[in-house]
Design a protein around this motif. Structure first.
Motif, mmCIF file in Angstrom:
data_model
loop_
_atom_site.group_PDB
_atom_site.id
_atom_site.type_symbol
_atom_site.label_atom_id
_atom_site.label_comp_id
_atom_site.label_asym_id
_atom_site.label_seq_id
_atom_site.Cartn_x
_atom_site.Cartn_y
_atom_site.Cartn_z
ATOM 1 N N PHE A 36 68.631 57.025 70.356
ATOM 2 C CA PHE A 36 68.810 55.590 70.138
ATOM 3 C C PHE A 36 68.215 55.151 68.806
ATOM 4 O O PHE A 36 68.845 54.426 68.036
ATOM 5 N N HIS A 37 67.006 55.587 68.514
ATOM 6 C CA HIS A 37 66.343 55.143 67.290
ATOM 7 C C HIS A 37 66.917 55.825 66.056
ATOM 8 O O HIS A 37 66.950 55.243 64.975
ATOM 9 N N GLY A 38 67.359 57.058 66.223
ATOM 10 C CA GLY A 38 67.922 57.766 65.081
ATOM 11 C C GLY A 38 69.310 57.324 64.708
ATOM 12 O O GLY A 38 69.758 57.550 63.579
ATOM 13 N N ALA A 39 70.003 56.687 65.639
ATOM 14 C CA ALA A 39 71.368 56.227 65.387
ATOM 15 C C ALA A 39 71.326 54.820 64.797
ATOM 16 O O ALA A 39 71.031 53.855 65.490
ATOM 17 N N SER A 40 71.615 54.699 63.533
ATOM 18 C CA SER A 40 71.603 53.397 62.871
ATOM 19 C C SER A 40 72.965 52.731 62.981
ATOM 20 O O SER A 40 73.981 53.375 63.266
ATOM 21 N N ILE A 41 72.986 51.433 62.757
ATOM 22 C CA ILE A 41 74.260 50.711 62.718
ATOM 23 C C ILE A 41 75.149 51.284 61.615
ATOM 24 O O ILE A 41 76.367 51.380 61.771
ATOM 25 N N ALA A 42 74.539 51.711 60.518
ATOM 26 C CA ALA A 42 75.310 52.315 59.431
ATOM 27 C C ALA A 42 76.014 53.586 59.899
ATOM 28 O O ALA A 42 77.183 53.816 59.580
ATOM 29 N N GLN A 43 75.297 54.410 60.679
ATOM 30 C CA GLN A 43 75.907 55.624 61.203
ATOM 31 C C GLN A 43 77.021 55.298 62.193
ATOM 32 O O GLN A 43 78.083 55.929 62.186
ATOM 33 N N ILE A 44 76.758 54.320 63.041
ATOM 34 C CA ILE A 44 77.770 53.925 64.026
ATOM 35 C C ILE A 44 79.011 53.391 63.329
ATOM 36 O O ILE A 44 80.141 53.715 63.706
ATOM 37 N N SER A 45 78.810 52.579 62.304
ATOM 38 C CA SER A 45 79.953 52.013 61.586
ATOM 39 C C SER A 45 80.765 53.102 60.892
ATOM 40 O O SER A 45 81.997 53.064 60.882
ATOM 41 N N LYS A 46 80.078 54.089 60.331
ATOM 42 C CA LYS A 46 80.780 55.195 59.672
ATOM 43 C C LYS A 46 81.599 55.986 60.680
ATOM 44 O O LYS A 46 82.761 56.339 60.432
ATOM 45 N N THR A 47 81.009 56.251 61.840
ATOM 46 C CA THR A 47 81.713 56.984 62.885
ATOM 47 C C THR A 47 82.892 56.187 63.426
ATOM 48 O O THR A 47 83.945 56.747 63.739
ATOM 49 N N ALA A 48 82.712 54.878 63.521
ATOM 50 C CA ALA A 48 83.782 54.013 64.036
ATOM 51 C C ALA A 48 84.855 53.733 63.000
ATOM 52 O O ALA A 48 85.951 53.280 63.345
ATOM 53 N N GLY A 49 84.534 53.968 61.722
ATOM 54 C CA GLY A 49 85.497 53.710 60.666
ATOM 55 C C GLY A 49 85.647 52.243 60.337
ATOM 56 O O GLY A 49 86.739 51.768 60.026
ATOM 57 N N MET A 50 84.553 51.515 60.395
ATOM 58 C CA MET A 50 84.580 50.090 60.052
ATOM 59 C C MET A 50 83.240 49.704 59.431
ATOM 60 O O MET A 50 82.279 50.470 59.492
ATOM 61 N N SER A 51 83.184 48.531 58.841
ATOM 62 C CA SER A 51 81.979 48.111 58.149
ATOM 63 C C SER A 51 80.890 47.695 59.132
ATOM 64 O O SER A 51 81.174 47.262 60.249
ATOM 65 N N PRO A 52 79.616 47.799 58.726
ATOM 66 C CA PRO A 52 78.532 47.315 59.585
ATOM 67 C C PRO A 52 78.703 45.836 59.941
ATOM 68 O O PRO A 52 78.423 45.426 61.074
ATOM 69 N N GLY A 53 79.152 45.045 58.962
ATOM 70 C CA GLY A 53 79.352 43.629 59.234
ATOM 71 C C GLY A 53 80.367 43.386 60.332
ATOM 72 O O GLY A 53 80.229 42.461 61.134
ATOM 73 N N HIS A 54 81.393 44.222 60.370
ATOM 74 C CA HIS A 54 82.422 44.083 61.400
ATOM 75 C C HIS A 54 81.829 44.377 62.776
ATOM 76 O O HIS A 54 82.128 43.694 63.758
ATOM 77 N N ILE A 55 80.958 45.382 62.841
ATOM 78 C CA ILE A 55 80.334 45.714 64.117
ATOM 79 C C ILE A 55 79.489 44.553 64.615
ATOM 80 O O ILE A 55 79.487 44.219 65.802
ATOM 81 N N TYR A 56 78.792 43.880 63.687
ATOM 82 C CA TYR A 56 77.946 42.762 64.083
ATOM 83 C C TYR A 56 78.755 41.570 64.588
ATOM 84 O O TYR A 56 78.199 40.674 65.230
ATOM 85 N N HIS A 57 80.040 41.531 64.292
ATOM 86 C CA HIS A 57 80.884 40.477 64.869
ATOM 87 C C HIS A 57 81.023 40.667 66.378
ATOM 88 O O HIS A 57 81.225 39.701 67.117
ATOM 89 N N TYR A 58 80.924 41.918 66.814
ATOM 90 C CA TYR A 58 81.137 42.227 68.223
ATOM 91 C C TYR A 58 79.835 42.423 68.987
ATOM 92 O O TYR A 58 79.763 42.117 70.185
ATOM 93 N N PHE A 59 78.825 42.966 68.319
ATOM 94 C CA PHE A 59 77.561 43.261 68.981
ATOM 95 C C PHE A 59 76.394 42.825 68.091
ATOM 96 O O PHE A 59 76.337 43.178 66.919
ATOM 97 N N GLU A 60 75.477 42.098 68.687
ATOM 98 C CA GLU A 60 74.342 41.560 67.931
ATOM 99 C C GLU A 60 73.424 42.663 67.426
ATOM 100 O O GLU A 60 72.874 42.573 66.325
#
Length: 207
Positions: A36-60
């Motif tokens: 959990f701590h090692g997985a950053s929003i940046a890593q999640i966004s890269k894996t999802a193929g979208m920007s970090p800002g886009h992820i924050y639209h869906y999840f705080e």
């Protein structure tokens, strides 16, 4: 003007649901691989193929992502209990479907994610709250199902007795998460059969 990072409320529901699922799938992969701590929003966004800002639209935050993952698991269990109680023979349906539950718990990919969430719950009060609320709902639904089975068989159990049976059933399945990590060579089919026998015996215990 083309909007490249729209608010989910402004796009159609199926597209928003698909993007949420895309994020959850990516986050689950990152949580398994990095914790959990090692997985950053940046890593999640890269894996999802979208920007970090886009992820924050869906999840705080990452806790909100975990809440959504836990909610999906809870929804699956609630659907299962509804189907079981609609069966002609609830007891037989429960024992039969238990094999599916064993297979799911023994899947190393699912186990790694669930164990990571529980581990984070031991450190993070917010995640602990999410996990415990979902568990409470699961226990209530399983109690209704077990009480119905026992009542049909002529048992008149107290709420405490039914609750104890629910805890034993939960312990059987949650223990499988550890076993598939500790002993990946275990015979899944044979374990499923033994679990079914154990459930059958549990349902026959005296009042």
């Amino acid at each position: 003007m083309q909007i490249t990072d729209p608010n989910p409320l402004s796009i159609d529901a199926p597209r928003a649901a698909a993007r949420r699922q895309q994020i959850l799938h990516a986050a689950a992969q990152c949580f398994r691989e990095h914790g959990f701590h090692g997985a950053s929003i940046a890593q999640i966004s890269k894996t999802a193929g979208m920007s970090p800002g886009h992820i924050y639209h869906y999840f705080e935050n990452k806790e909100a992502i975990i809440a959504a993952i836990v909610a999906q698991d809870l929804e699956s269990l609630l659907t299962l209990t509804t189907e079981l109680r609609a069966a002609c023979n609830v007891r037989a349906a429960l024992i039969e479907r238990a094999a599916e539950g064993v297979a799911d718990q023994l899947d190393p990919i699912n186990a790694a994610l669930k164990l990571e969430i529980v581990a984070e719950a031991a450190r993070n009060p917010r995640v602990a709250e999410i996990v415990r609320e979902a568990d409470a709902t699961c226990r209530r639904e399983l109690a209704v199902t077990i009480r119905a089975i026992r009542h049909t068989a002529g048992h008149d159990d107290s709420p405490a007795a039914v609750g104890e049976m629910v805890e034993v059933l939960a312990s059987l399945f949650e223990g499988l998460l550890l076993r598939t990590i500790r002993n990946p060579e275990l015979d899944r089919a044979r374990v499923a059969q033994r679990i079914q026998i154990a459930i059958n015996d549990l349902l026959d215990q005296p009042d």
